[in-house]
Design an enzyme around this catalytic site. Structure first.
Site, mmCIF file in Angstrom:
data_model
loop_
_atom_site.group_PDB
_atom_site.id
_atom_site.type_symbol
_atom_site.label_atom_id
_atom_site.label_comp_id
_atom_site.label_asym_id
_atom_site.label_seq_id
_atom_site.Cartn_x
_atom_site.Cartn_y
_atom_site.Cartn_z
ATOM 1 N NE ARG A 138 7.166 3.456 -10.942
ATOM 2 C CZ ARG A 138 6.490 4.866 -10.405
ATOM 3 N NH1 ARG A 138 5.871 5.318 -11.630
ATOM 4 N NH2 ARG A 138 6.784 4.846 -9.461
ATOM 5 C CG HIS A 160 -5.791 -0.100 1.513
ATOM 6 N ND1 HIS A 160 -4.542 -1.240 2.040
ATOM 7 C CD2 HIS A 160 -5.101 0.644 1.701
ATOM 8 C CE1 HIS A 160 -3.251 -1.122 1.521
ATOM 9 N NE2 HIS A 160 -3.647 0.802 1.759
ATOM 10 C CD GLU A 210 -8.251 5.150 -1.405
ATOM 11 O OE1 GLU A 210 -7.625 4.729 0.027
ATOM 12 O OE2 GLU A 210 -6.745 5.168 -1.780
ATOM 13 C CG ASN A 250 -5.661 11.486 3.198
ATOM 14 O OD1 ASN A 250 -5.868 11.455 3.973
ATOM 15 N ND2 ASN A 250 -5.171 11.162 1.965
ATOM 16 C CG LEU A 274 -1.430 -6.057 -5.306
ATOM 17 C CD1 LEU A 274 -1.544 -6.730 -6.569
ATOM 18 C CD2 LEU A 274 -1.611 -6.406 -3.969
ATOM 19 N N GLY A 275 0.110 -0.945 -3.595
ATOM 20 C CA GLY A 275 0.084 -0.512 -3.436
ATOM 21 C C GLY A 275 1.624 -0.262 -2.375
ATOM 22 C CG ASP A 298 9.047 2.933 -8.116
ATOM 23 O OD1 ASP A 298 8.922 2.092 -9.093
ATOM 24 O OD2 ASP A 298 8.960 3.912 -7.775
ATOM 25 N N GLY A 337 -0.922 -2.665 -8.589
ATOM 26 C CA GLY A 337 -2.512 -3.219 -9.338
ATOM 27 C C GLY A 337 -2.191 -2.796 -10.631
ATOM 28 C CE LYS A 383 -1.667 12.574 -0.690
ATOM 29 N NZ LYS A 383 -1.443 10.922 -0.905
ATOM 30 N NE ARG A 405 -6.934 7.146 4.436
ATOM 31 C CZ ARG A 405 -5.847 7.541 4.520
ATOM 32 N NH1 ARG A 405 -4.818 7.873 3.919
ATOM 33 N NH2 ARG A 405 -5.400 5.652 4.101
ATOM 34 N NE ARG A 410 2.895 0.016 5.632
ATOM 35 C CZ ARG A 410 1.795 1.032 5.000
ATOM 36 N NH1 ARG A 410 1.185 0.295 4.998
ATOM 37 N NH2 ARG A 410 1.707 1.629 4.514
HETATM 38 P P1 AMP Z 1 0.644 3.851 -4.081
HETATM 39 O O1 AMP Z 1 0.915 4.265 -2.971
HETATM 40 O O2 AMP Z 1 -0.462 2.836 -4.887
HETATM 41 O O3 AMP Z 1 0.282 4.938 -5.032
HETATM 42 O O4 AMP Z 1 1.273 3.147 -5.096
HETATM 43 C C1 AMP Z 1 2.382 3.577 -5.448
HETATM 44 C C2 AMP Z 1 3.442 2.845 -6.289
HETATM 45 O O5 AMP Z 1 3.539 1.445 -7.441
HETATM 46 C C3 AMP Z 1 4.976 2.721 -6.374
HETATM 47 O O6 AMP Z 1 5.813 2.268 -5.800
HETATM 48 C C4 AMP Z 1 5.121 2.207 -7.800
HETATM 49 O O7 AMP Z 1 6.108 0.690 -7.023
HETATM 50 C C5 AMP Z 1 4.187 0.801 -8.530
HETATM 51 N N1 AMP Z 1 4.376 1.766 -9.418
HETATM 52 C C6 AMP Z 1 3.186 2.753 -10.559
HETATM 53 N N2 AMP Z 1 3.840 2.541 -11.351
HETATM 54 C C7 AMP Z 1 4.278 1.608 -11.592
HETATM 55 C C8 AMP Z 1 4.048 0.993 -12.905
HETATM 56 N N3 AMP Z 1 4.629 1.554 -14.395
HETATM 57 N N4 AMP Z 1 5.608 -0.226 -12.971
HETATM 58 C C9 AMP Z 1 5.205 -0.474 -11.898
HETATM 59 N N5 AMP Z 1 5.102 -0.157 -10.605
HETATM 60 C C10 AMP Z 1 4.718 0.931 -10.421
#
Ligand code: AMP
Length: 399
Positions: free
Chosen positions: A285, A180, A384, A7, A209-210, A283, A333, A14, A91, A241
């Site tokens: 968190r 996605h 993925e 990727n 949801l990332g 983020d 998610g 990656k 990818r 975004r």
């Molecule tokens: P991804 O793009 O799928 O890698 O998702 C990254 C995002 O997941 C991070 O920016 C966080 O907002 C969220 N995330 C990861 N771990 C947690 C967690 N324990 N609680 C809430 N959000 C999280």
């Protein structure tokens, strides 16, 4: 049978080497800052032990060459001969309208991917560079392109045509493509396996949801609509975004706020979403913590994120005439029980009820819907790379 998954991003790479007999990841890694000083390669072996290698990689070919050397290395390596790699799965973000499936790469495919650069100017060029580099370094190994857009090529025209001049679609390919796709396909197929049901008989809503986030309506195993659009900027609000906004805001920013075109793109792609609203972080968190501590804008950002997801889920349930299962996947998610609960709040009218205790369980695949819920709700970690590896084998078996 071993498949190497690649990727390539604009300055990153990656990789994962997967043994397909048992889906085991033999090793994986990430190269960052390719073409920039102080590149870094972090390699993890089967036991997740990390090795950091500092070396300057001036281009993707150098980086891939190094990765192949590591795979063959006496200490870090996992293969003794490059021919043990049965095929490479790449990818590729955009496959345009031509590819509704993964494809064996030849010169013609590369030509078409180059044509698609106008549709994905940030993502397709590094993907193509990675493919070309691998072809040079592994001349006897088949290469397969697996597209983020392919799964959504099953959308009907009512979902993918925009209500703008039709000639813009015909002449410039301006339509919804969706992204996605590999993730939505993976988690929906996994759901079928877990439930031991044919997903052809199901109506599924998949919520990826990332940092980037999209929702997909899947009917009879096929994507019939998705929230991202012509580009991954569309749809629900995301980390940075904007998602869907009134398109006139774009020209207003330029004409009234003095933004340049670049600044406008930068604002909507990198300074909007929950970061833009909260002014704190993208983020979840950080945002969840800040909201709990009483930060109003962090709470507003999260509430808007949930609100838009709820609306999208309800719209897709309406389009499909109901929903049998909702899946949550990707960083937010999979990890945020707060998000899952909030997104499904008030959805009892659709037959959705989640069990709070189950929602708090952390694990691989978890069903979080209660016994009385008509709609099954699952958390399914996305994978993925494994999907890309599976598609790679499927293409080779069929060709
Ligand atoms: P991804 O793009 O799928 O890698 O998702 C990254 C995002 O997941 C991070 O920016 C966080 O907002 C969220 N995330 C990861 N771990 C947690 C967690 N324990 N609680 C809430 N959000 C999280």
């Amino acid at each position: 049978m071993k498949i190497l998954v690649i990727n390539c991003g604009s300055s990153s790479l990656k990789y994962k080497l997967i043994e397909m007999n048992d889906d085991k990841v033999l090793c994986q890694g990430l190269v960052e800052r390719i073409g920039i000083e102080n590149s870094l390669l972090v390699h993890k072996n089967l036991f997740q032990e990390k090795y950091s290698i500092k070396e300057n990689f001036s281009n993707h070919k150098d980086a891939i060459d190094k990765v192949l050397k590591i795979l063959l290395d006496e200490k870090l390596g996992v293969i003794s001969n490059i021919n043990e790699i049965y095929a490479v799965g790449h990818r590729v973000v955009h496959g345009g309208e031509k590819y509704s499936n993964s494809v064996l790469i030849d010169d013609e495919v590369i030509r078409y991917l180059e044509e698609c650069i106008k549709l994905a100017p940030i993502h397709n060029p590094p993907n193509i560079i990675g493919i070309k580099a691998c072809r040079e370094l592994m001349q006897d190994t088949p290469m397969i392109a697996v597209f983020d857009t392919a799964f959504h090529q099953s959308m009907p025209d009512i979902a993918y045509i925009y209500p703008i001049e039709y000639s813009l679609y015909e002449e410039h390919g301006i339509r919804k493509y969706g992204f996605h796709g590999t993730s939505h396909k993976y988690v929906s197929q996994k759901l079928g396996e877990v439930l031991d049901r044919d997903i052809e008989d199901m109506k599924i809503i998949s919520c990826h949801l990332g940092n980037g986030a999209s929702i997909c309506a899947i009917k009879e195993g096929k994507s019939i609509d998705t929230s991202m659009g012509f580009t991954p900027l569309a749809g629900i609000a995301m980390g940075t975004r904007s998602g869907n906004i009134d398109p006139s805001i774009y020209t207003f920013l330029i004409e009234e706020c003095g933004y340049t075109v670049e600044e406008t793109n930068e604002s909507l792609n990198k300074k909007s979403g929950v970061l833009g609203i909260s002014g704190i972080s993208s983020d979840f968190r950080d945002l969840e913590k800040a909201a709990l501590e009483g930060n109003k804008r962090a709470k507003l950002a999260l509430d808007i994120f949930y609100y838009r997801i709820r609306g999208q889920i309800a719209a897709y349930a309406a389009h499909m005439g109901g929903v049998d299962a909702i899946i949550f996947t990707a960083g937010i998610g999979e990890n945020s029980s707060i998000t899952r609960k909030a997104c499904l709040k008030g959805m009892e009218f659709l037959g959705v009820k989640i069990d709070e205790e189950l929602n708090n369980i952390r694990g691989e695949i978890v069903e979080i819907s209660g016994d009385t819920s008509k709609v099954k709700v699952f958390v399914i970690p996305t994978n993925e790379e494994l999907m890309i590896a599976k598609e790679t084998i499927e293409v080779l078996n069929c060709s």
